[in-house]
Design a protein around this motif. Sequence first.
Motif: not given
Length: 344
Positions: A189-196, A202-203, A223-224
């Motif tokens: 499972t893939i979890v990708s996060v980003s901010s600003n 993130v994609k 995926t998230e």
Amino acid sequence: MITIDGNQGEGGGQILRTSLFFSLVLGEEVRVEKIRAKRENPGLRPQHLAAIRAFAEVTGGEVENAKVGASWIRFRPSDKAKGETTIEVGTAGSVTLILQSLLPAVALAGRRASVKVKGGTDTKWSPTYEYFKRVFEPAANAMGLRISTRLLRRGYYPIGGGLVEGTAHPSEVVEEKDFCLPPTKRAGTIVSVSSNLRRDVVKRQCGAAREALETRGVEVEATEAREEEANSPGSSVLVYRTEPDRCYFGGDAIGERGLPAESVGRAAARIFLATLDSGASVDPHLADMLVPLMAFSKRARLLTDRETPHLTTNLAVAKAFTGCDFYLQRAGRLCEVIVAGRRR
């Protein structure tokens, strides 16, 4: 009182946090000497002081010589727990490194606590929050712990500002536990996060991780990809696999200025694939995190893909406090760790 050489093994902050863990659980005073003696900036740094303060404030313990640059500290555990408190790590100091040792210690000491920790949730040289929540937490609870966390705000280097709430309930480690079975299938499972950051970051992180897995014949089960609020720009990726009472492992990576999003995704996938391809049940980072818990079982065993200085150091500290026996040996391509309960 137990005296621990803070310069042994990996010689970093891990020895201090592990010593605080055992001191609290066993109710035994500890003195840690030669703290980070061989490091470029020897002695306690602000992030280490934050861990000491966390243990003292949550549990009512007493600390001597807790100051920046100190080469030794003494910690006396107490049963006068506050139960609820907020800890300021400062800037982007790691939130997860504190919670990794504090929550299990409180639980195994037979206490309840609710703590909020402010600092960095996704920083270098420490587990990302997603790894902590999705890999470490379920593995620790599989050993009998009752701990949980909730992310309130993401925090990245250099500003930090992240906030995580953690809770612990009285717990006992199960008598016997094996983490020795490989996953039932090649999947993750893939979890990708980003901010600003730009919305495509993130994609792109997620896409690169997916491509790296699928190229190696690994099924991507889910995926998230999320954009979240934070005080500063940043990103992270986790690729993981957990199967209850079978395997717990993951690979995470942190975004950096000038580093393409695709490189971050591929880095997380590469770490994940190393454990998956080996047939191990636990990744090398989780292996050393589980050792303090294993020391309180009658017998516990795990298979990981490689031995690390953090693993051998935690085994040595565990033996110093509990007298537990441990065996570290090669099992084909894997590293087998067996811990046979406390003797003191």
